[in-house]
Write a protein that holds these residues in place. Structure first.
Motif, mmCIF file in Angstrom:
data_model
loop_
_atom_site.group_PDB
_atom_site.id
_atom_site.type_symbol
_atom_site.label_atom_id
_atom_site.label_comp_id
_atom_site.label_asym_id
_atom_site.label_seq_id
_atom_site.Cartn_x
_atom_site.Cartn_y
_atom_site.Cartn_z
ATOM 1 N N VAL A 1 0.706 -1.285 0.071
ATOM 2 C CA VAL A 1 -0.146 0.222 -0.014
ATOM 3 C C VAL A 1 1.004 1.384 -0.029
ATOM 4 O O VAL A 1 0.473 2.175 -0.630
ATOM 5 C CB VAL A 1 -0.880 0.032 1.210
ATOM 6 N N GLU A 2 1.898 1.173 0.744
ATOM 7 C CA GLU A 2 2.720 2.543 0.863
ATOM 8 C C GLU A 2 3.204 2.843 -0.566
ATOM 9 O O GLU A 2 3.716 3.829 -0.771
ATOM 10 C CB GLU A 2 4.046 2.188 2.046
ATOM 11 N N ARG A 3 3.547 1.853 -1.338
ATOM 12 C CA ARG A 3 4.060 2.063 -2.723
ATOM 13 C C ARG A 3 3.383 2.204 -4.016
ATOM 14 O O ARG A 3 3.602 2.698 -4.764
ATOM 15 C CB ARG A 3 5.459 1.499 -2.907
ATOM 16 N N LEU A 4 2.229 1.719 -3.505
ATOM 17 C CA LEU A 4 1.132 1.838 -4.984
ATOM 18 C C LEU A 4 0.558 2.889 -5.098
ATOM 19 O O LEU A 4 0.143 3.853 -4.350
ATOM 20 C CB LEU A 4 -0.141 0.852 -4.592
ATOM 21 N N PRO A 5 0.530 3.412 -6.322
ATOM 22 C CA PRO A 5 -0.295 4.784 -6.706
ATOM 23 C C PRO A 5 -1.757 4.557 -6.173
ATOM 24 O O PRO A 5 -2.236 3.943 -6.207
ATOM 25 C CB PRO A 5 -0.305 4.867 -8.129
ATOM 26 N N LYS A 6 -2.047 6.097 -5.728
ATOM 27 C CA LYS A 6 -3.501 6.175 -5.411
ATOM 28 C C LYS A 6 -4.516 5.609 -6.257
ATOM 29 O O LYS A 6 -5.643 5.142 -6.027
ATOM 30 C CB LYS A 6 -3.767 7.316 -5.076
ATOM 31 N N GLU A 7 -4.299 5.788 -7.625
ATOM 32 C CA GLU A 7 -5.203 5.390 -8.643
ATOM 33 C C GLU A 7 -5.265 4.017 -8.795
ATOM 34 O O GLU A 7 -6.495 3.461 -9.045
ATOM 35 C CB GLU A 7 -4.574 5.903 -10.195
ATOM 36 N N THR A 8 -4.272 3.304 -8.625
ATOM 37 C CA THR A 8 -4.348 1.549 -8.526
ATOM 38 C C THR A 8 -5.177 1.358 -7.295
ATOM 39 O O THR A 8 -5.945 0.378 -7.523
ATOM 40 C CB THR A 8 -3.004 1.059 -8.628
#
Length: 142
Positions: free
Chosen positions: A100-107
């Motif tokens: 979650v820390e590295r996933l883009p908000k859009e994903t």
């Protein structure tokens, strides 16, 4: 044995998104069945959430089907990230927190939308909706 953060580096993008899909929203607190997992990952793929790490889906009786989704579920179970009821374990949550820390908000939003799609409709209504949007995945009966 690898530390949880090191294990997460071994995951592919689609495994990560499958694990995240099983972690958040109603999926985290209600039992989920195999067909909803399959249809949720299908919807996530159709919305572009899997990027280049896509599954190969084929038409099937209970909605689009991919052997790769089953394989990824088996791998996540084998690593101890999900249990036999497809619930994310404590070890799996450690990996999810790193994801979650590295996933883009859009994903993350696409994952949430796929979860909403599978829970806001009854199963028959969900299939009808998928078949209407993606008729090439509808099973044709003679």
């Amino acid at each position: 044995m690898l530390a949880p953060s090191d294990k997460s580096l071994l995951l592919t993008e689609r495994w990560e998104l499958l694990l995240l899909f099983l972690t958040t929203g109603k999926v985290a607190i209600q039992p989920i069945d195999n067909q909803r997992i399959m249809n949720g990952m299908f919807l996530l793929e159709m919305k572009g959430g899997l990027g280049t790490h896509s599954y190969h889906f084929e038409p099937h009786t209970y909605g689009p089907f991919s052997k790769q989704v089953h394989r990824d579920v088996d791998i996540l179970q084998g690593r101890g990230y999900i249990d036999m009821y497809w619930r994310v374990t404590t070890e799996g949550m450690k990996v999810v927190n790193a994801i979650v820390e590295r996933l883009p908000k859009e994903t993350r939003e696409l994952v949430r939308q796929a979860q909403d799609d599978i829970w806001n409709k009854g199963f028959v209504e969900l299939l009808q909706s998928i078949y209407k949007q993606y008729p090439q995945y509808a099973v044709k009966y003679d």
